[in-house]
Structure formats: structure tokens, C-alpha cells
Scaffold this active site. Structure first.
Site, PDB file in Angstrom:
ATOM      1  N   LEU A  69       0.844  -1.201   0.000  1.00 24.40           N
ATOM      2  CA  LEU A  69       0.000   0.000   0.000  1.00 24.40           C
ATOM      3  C   LEU A  69       0.874   1.244   0.000  1.00 24.40           C
ATOM      4  CD1 LEU A  69      -2.956  -0.887   2.374  1.00 24.40           C
ATOM      5  CD2 LEU A  69      -3.089  -0.216  -0.019  1.00 24.40           C
ATOM      6  N   HIS A  70       1.504   1.507  -1.120  1.00 31.19           N
ATOM      7  CA  HIS A  70       2.380   2.666  -1.284  1.00 31.19           C
ATOM      8  C   HIS A  70       1.965   3.425  -2.530  1.00 31.19           C
ATOM      9  CE1 HIS A  70       4.959   1.204   1.880  1.00 31.19           C
ATOM     10  NE2 HIS A  70       4.881   0.003   1.332  1.00 31.19           N
TER      11      HIS A  70
END
Length: 93
Positions: A14-15
């Protein structure tokens, strides 16, 4: 409280772009949702900084939760988005 446990489907976790997609979906869900690593403290799923701060990696388990009315449907959509690592928001989110 409704809860969904799901493994992050994006290889990069989740970047950047995946976090942006997720946060937009969480905001559009219409109910307050929290996200946490399986062993961590929950944060606001609609906050880009909070989601990035989790440092969730690809394949890592996260927990989505909400105690709002209608949370089950919203959590199902968000869980699908995260698990499948979708590149854009599905129309159902």
C-alpha cells in the site's frame, strides 16, 4: 463491529498509487473505515498519510473494520480491491 482480514494484492504494497486508489475507495465507501496491520493499531482508511504510514507490504495481512450501518457491503468492496490489487477503482466502489 464488522471486520475483514485480507492479504495485500499489490506487489509493492500500500504505497503511492495503490494507497491512493485505496484511500479514494475508502472515502467513497460512505462509512467510516479503519485499516490496520494484523498486529497493529487501526488508522483512518480515508487518510492518505495514515495509510502510507502503515507500511503494509505486498502479501501482508491487513484488517479492515467499521461499526457503521452498511459496513458489511463497504468492507466487502474494499477487501476485494485490496486482495485483487486492482489498478483502478472498480465501478462498484
Amino acid at each position: 463491529m464488522a471486520e475483514r482480514r485480507v492479504n495485500v494484492g499489490w506487489a509493492e504494497g500500500l504505497h503511492a498509487r495503490p494507497a491512493s486508489i485505496f484511500v479514494r475507495a475508502a472515502t467513497a465507501a460512505g462509512v467510516p473505515v479503519t485499516i490496520a496491520k494484523a498486529d497493529g493499531n487501526p488508522v483512518n482508511a480515508a487518510s492518505m498519510l495514515a495509510v502510507l504510514g502503515l507500511g503494509a507490504q505486498g502479501g501482508e495481512e491487513i484488517v479492515l473494520a467499521s461499526d457503521a450501518e452498511g459496513a458489511d457491503a463497504a468492507l466487502d468492496r474494499l477487501a476485494k480491491l485490496v486482495a485483487e490489487g486492482l489498478d483502478e477503482l472498480p465501478e462498484t466502489v
